[in-house]
Design a protein around this motif. Structure first.
Motif, PDB file in Angstrom:
ATOM      1  N   GLU A 105       0.833  -1.193   0.000  1.00  0.00           N
ATOM      2  CA  GLU A 105       0.000   0.000   0.000  1.00  0.00           C
ATOM      3  C   GLU A 105       0.872   1.249   0.000  1.00  0.00           C
ATOM      4  N   HIS A 127      -5.476  -1.909  -0.889  1.00  0.00           N
ATOM      5  CA  HIS A 127      -5.779  -0.513  -0.667  1.00  0.00           C
ATOM      6  C   HIS A 127      -6.687   0.063  -1.763  1.00  0.00           C
ATOM      7  N   ASN A 128      -6.113   0.666  -2.763  1.00  0.00           N
ATOM      8  CA  ASN A 128      -6.909   1.345  -3.775  1.00  0.00           C
ATOM      9  C   ASN A 128      -6.691   0.758  -5.168  1.00  0.00           C
ATOM     10  N   ARG A 162     -11.508  -4.297  -2.043  1.00  0.00           N
ATOM     11  CA  ARG A 162     -11.218  -2.865  -2.185  1.00  0.00           C
ATOM     12  C   ARG A 162     -12.088  -2.217  -3.259  1.00  0.00           C
ATOM     13  N   SER A 166     -14.511   1.213  -2.719  1.00  0.00           N
ATOM     14  CA  SER A 166     -14.377   2.412  -3.550  1.00  0.00           C
ATOM     15  C   SER A 166     -15.671   2.757  -4.272  1.00  0.00           C
TER      16      SER A 166
END
Lengths: 306, 306, 306
Positions: A105, A127-128, A162, A166
């Motif tokens: 991350e 994470h993203n 993830r 989002s």
């Protein structure tokens, strides 16, 4: 020059602009065939991800640009102990834009802080993964015609996914969104997300079975149950086959339901569903290419061709 | 849209057309430099094969097209459990044509059944490798001037060698072909192939030594003795050095003999043979590129440029 | 057609021509954007080296050419026992120029002896790495304005560092060069190099600390202490942190000192130095791209465009 590290790096109007550009690209392919001529995309993939990498590469090629990079850390200088920052600073001399996937991350953020070219986070650990979110938004926009006033179901692993977190965050920004969260208790959406929904006054329902809620859904977002997210084998085996979508379960769904999945799938959608007109997940992969074309153009600040 | 999975997918007249197109490409390179502009080839190699992969990539590039893909399963989504069918359906959104190599027999066929773009089998296990057969046919056609009335020797591992089996099958279709099958007893051509030759009334001879038959040959097709085909080390060591071609053995061969080999070789052709004018195996690799250019154009239904 | 295997393959005037061409490329980028259109570079990397490989690929792409190849031996036919000579002879049919990196000394030389296209040695074991030397020379020329009358310090592992040995040899050819060799006793420059300097009458000093000599230096060439060069762990740990450059040590350096490093670095240059105007190592990576563009054009005998 801007980077895209976190989905929230983009304002609603910037997202609208990217989706609108992607729409124009889809409708006027030849116009865009050379806009990136002489430009290079570096795909720095410290962990393998065929679909995401090929999607970026296809996007750059369809804009007339070139691609270089690596597809796993084994083939990179990482094994010689080079830092992500140093690799990025070198690659900056060889390319005009970077797409980075990294198991740690924050690695793409670190890269973006050390270079003057745009860096796109193509996934950093758990994470993203902002281009997946853009892909999902474009898919919904194109297939439903709008992003507001939709009842959106998420099914499967809602704890670690993830892409789910989002997309919930982004869709919360549109009026009239209602979420239905379908998961085993062990894999429910984390509390901080529910608190955020409560805080914003967004309505949502939590259930453990998809059957009962199926008729209400405009969008059904299925997710993969990833083995690597589980702490023990027994839990994985017990849960992985729950929440498998098949034609039976679709019997009383809306006719204009759209089924999404970030892919790859293992068995959470039976292959018998693939030919159902509501199956949208392969089309979604194609939207992923178009939204990346729009993103690359946006970050490189290339004007829309006449 | 057609795929090429099995060499018998192509009729004799289709093969003739491809060989004729390859011939025209060789003679008029500049004319073909942009016929695939804006098109993309996906090379999905689930097991490594440098020569075959680079041959496809060079072919696409010399037609003005682009290439994306992966060179081993490690770098693909296969490790996440994605099916070949799903990968193909996604790649279909990113590319115009697929070349797939896979350790499992039938994988390219499965892929071709799930997509609307052409799939080329670039080798599936011990099964088929149709572009090698096309390469062999083009090499014989270009160097001998014709494909009929030839005495063709095959030497080495004739039991497991898929390229040998395919080429025997194809050459059987031309008038006046005579085969000389040179191998240790343990590695003879399988019975079903001999039965097929008997059935078609094609003449063939089986021998264990190449020396005696050398003067009769128009074509000598050498093959690699692959370690992985043997069940025990002792057999491999005893047999691998048999059937090594050197200048001595070529002493009484015809002056216009052509020596072919699908490559890579280990030691079955001594390097002293490389500079003999009868050595055709490196030239064969180049014909492989040209025949793949012709095949890509044919499957993409691209017209011959003026 | 010429290859570049050893830095001494090039005469001083040939080096001057390449550096001058690189300079012109930097100043007139658009002029060179298509000079390699329709040409292909094969990057045959039998061991991974991101920076070197991407530098070659970026160079070829910025000249309008295409790239194919492999980035590690795992993905190549080497695992099937194919010789470097055979691989080169096949790749010769698919590409116009080869850049080869190989763990074995002499492999690129062997390749060059078997093909009619140029081969560039992109590093062979601990032996030669001529494009690094060209990169270093271009960096010095561009940042100092000249290659003669310079005091050049080399710091770190001077025993095993092939790039150091090559650069010493080349800079010895220019008038007024003075070397300062900074290393622990265990990692001093080999005797044969010192004997060569003595023989040529080139002045040099050997010291164990960089502090005292810092004010004299025009160039400081830092090197990585590679773990794999040490025979035991204890020596590595004791020595690896010696000879770390930081801002303190730069306090009394010249204002126009230029700090070079072949990269990747581990910790031998503190990151606090990166923003010092004397830090030239990332810029050096860019010069590496330009000098490779000039080299590719030179070996392909392409005329300078008007």
């Amino acid at each position: 020059m801007r980077s895209l590290i976190d989905p929230t790096d983009l304002s609603l109007s910037e997202i609208d602009d990217i989706l609108a550009l992607a729409d124009d690209i889809m409708k006027n392919r030849p116009k865009y065939a050379e806009v990136c001529k002489g430009k290079k995309l570096a795909t720095l993939f410290y962990e393998p991800s065929t679909r995401t990498r090929l999607s970026f590469e296809a996007a750059m090629m369809e804009l007339g640009g070139n691609v270089l990079g690596f597809s796993s850390a084994d083939n990179s200088s990482a094994s010689k102990g080079e830092s992500v920052a140093d690799t990025a600073r070198i690659v900056e001399k060889y390319a005009d834009i970077i797409a980075m996937r990294h198991p740690k991350e924050g690695a793409p953020l670190v890269a973006s802080m050390h270079v003057d070219i745009p860096v796109i986070n193509a996934g950093d650990g758990g994470h993203n993964h902002p281009t997946q979110t853009l892909t999902d938004l474009l898919t919904i926009k194109q297939t439903k015609g709008h992003l507001d006033h939709l009842t959106v179901g998420f099914c499967g692993d809602l704890k670690f996914g993830r892409t789910v977190h989002s997309l919930i965050k982004q869709l919360s920004l549109y009026e009239g969104t209602h979420f239905i969260l379908i998961s085993p208790e062990e894999l429910q959406v984390p509390d901080y997300i529910k608190e955020d929904l409560d805080h914003k006054g967004i309505s949502y329902t939590e259930v453990t079975q998809m059957d009962e809620v199926m008729p209400k859904l405009d969008i059904l977002y299925m997710t993969r149950v990833q083995k690597e997210r589980f702490f023990n084998e027994a839990d994985y085996i017990r849960l992985k086959d729950s929440y498998i979508l098949n034609l039976d379960k679709l019997a009383n769904a809306k006719e204009d339901l759209k089924i999404l999945h970030p892919l790859p799938r293992v068995n959470e959608i039976a292959t018998e569903v693939d030919n159902d007109p509501r199956a949208t997940y392969f089309k979604q992969a194609e939207y992923g290419k178009f939204v990346r074309m729009a993103l690359i153009m946006t970050l490189l600040e290339l004007p829309k061709p006449e």
